[in-house]
Motif scaffolding. Structure first.
Motif, PDB file in Angstrom:
ATOM      1  N   ASN A  26       0.866  -1.178   0.000  1.00 37.74           N
ATOM      2  CA  ASN A  26       0.000   0.000   0.000  1.00 37.74           C
ATOM      3  C   ASN A  26       0.906   1.233   0.000  1.00 37.74           C
ATOM      4  OD1 ASN A  26      -2.453   1.461   0.222  1.00 37.74           O
ATOM      5  ND2 ASN A  26      -2.160   1.645   2.418  1.00 37.74           N
ATOM      6  N   GLU A  27       1.085   1.843  -1.164  1.00 40.50           N
ATOM      7  CA  GLU A  27       1.990   2.976  -1.317  1.00 40.50           C
ATOM      8  C   GLU A  27       1.197   4.273  -1.416  1.00 40.50           C
ATOM      9  OE1 GLU A  27       5.194   4.803  -4.527  1.00 40.50           O
ATOM     10  OE2 GLU A  27       4.169   2.928  -4.987  1.00 40.50           O
ATOM     11  N   HIS A  28       1.591   5.246  -0.608  1.00 38.76           N
ATOM     12  CA  HIS A  28       1.006   6.585  -0.688  1.00 38.76           C
ATOM     13  C   HIS A  28       2.072   7.525  -1.216  1.00 38.76           C
ATOM     14  CE1 HIS A  28      -2.919   6.107   1.175  1.00 38.76           C
ATOM     15  NE2 HIS A  28      -2.345   5.175   1.885  1.00 38.76           N
ATOM     16  N   THR A  29       1.761   8.240  -2.282  1.00 41.11           N
ATOM     17  CA  THR A  29       2.736   9.150  -2.865  1.00 41.11           C
ATOM     18  C   THR A  29       2.712  10.516  -2.196  1.00 41.11           C
ATOM     19  OG1 THR A  29       1.222   9.883  -4.596  1.00 41.11           O
ATOM     20  CG2 THR A  29       2.592   7.959  -5.077  1.00 41.11           C
ATOM     21  N   SER A  30       1.639  10.862  -1.516  1.00 40.91           N
ATOM     22  CA  SER A  30       1.545  12.138  -0.805  1.00 40.91           C
ATOM     23  C   SER A  30       2.431  12.102   0.435  1.00 40.91           C
ATOM     24  CB  SER A  30       0.100  12.401  -0.383  1.00 40.91           C
ATOM     25  OG  SER A  30       0.039  13.533   0.469  1.00 40.91           O
ATOM     26  N   ALA A  31       3.063  13.205   0.716  1.00 38.98           N
ATOM     27  CA  ALA A  31       3.871  13.305   1.931  1.00 38.98           C
ATOM     28  C   ALA A  31       3.006  13.130   3.179  1.00 38.98           C
ATOM     29  CB  ALA A  31       4.585  14.653   1.977  1.00 38.98           C
TER      30      ALA A  31
END
Length: 129
Positions: A26-31
């Motif tokens: 589960n990757e989130h690109t937002s900081a």
């Protein structure tokens, strides 16, 4: 993948976690997002996420599928709960990128702008509102 999206809209952690593989990424690109790996870790975090975003709803705006990959443009709405403060309505658009294996979501990258959410909460917190 469609079952995963439908499960997200139920707000039921077990139903959501049942749609992902044991080694789910589960990757989130937002900081402002937090990535993780593994169904167990994902399941453990879901209740807090769902409580923070009451009434969570994902509306599919566009869906592209190519074999075991998919991209979903979405609009997410919810009432964001913040440390005892009144709930704030949030409305943010983003894109999920999925990889599917054996009918389950093996990986999800979530592209959304955390500053949109921050601006919406700041508008509610602004003096005089």
């Amino acid at each position: 993948m469609e079952a995963f999206l439908a499960a997200l809209n139920t707000g039921e952690p077990d139903a959501i976690a049942a749609c992902v593989t044991e080694d789910f990424v589960n990757e989130h690109t937002s900081a402002r997002g937090r990535s993780l790996t593994g169904r167990a870790a994902y399941r453990e975090r879901l209740p807090g996420f769902l409580a923070a975003f009451a009434g969570l709803r994902y509306e599919v705006e566009d869906l592209l599928v190519d074999g075991d990959r998919a991209a979903v443009a979405y609009r997410m709405t919810a009432r964001m709960q913040r440390d005892g403060a009144p709930a704030v309505p949030v409305d943010v658009r983003g894109v999920f990128r999925f990889r599917v294996r054996d009918g389950l979501v093996a990986a999800r990258a979530d592209y959304w702008d955390g500053e949109v959410v921050a601006a919406q909460t700041a508008a509610v917190d602004a003096p005089g509102d």
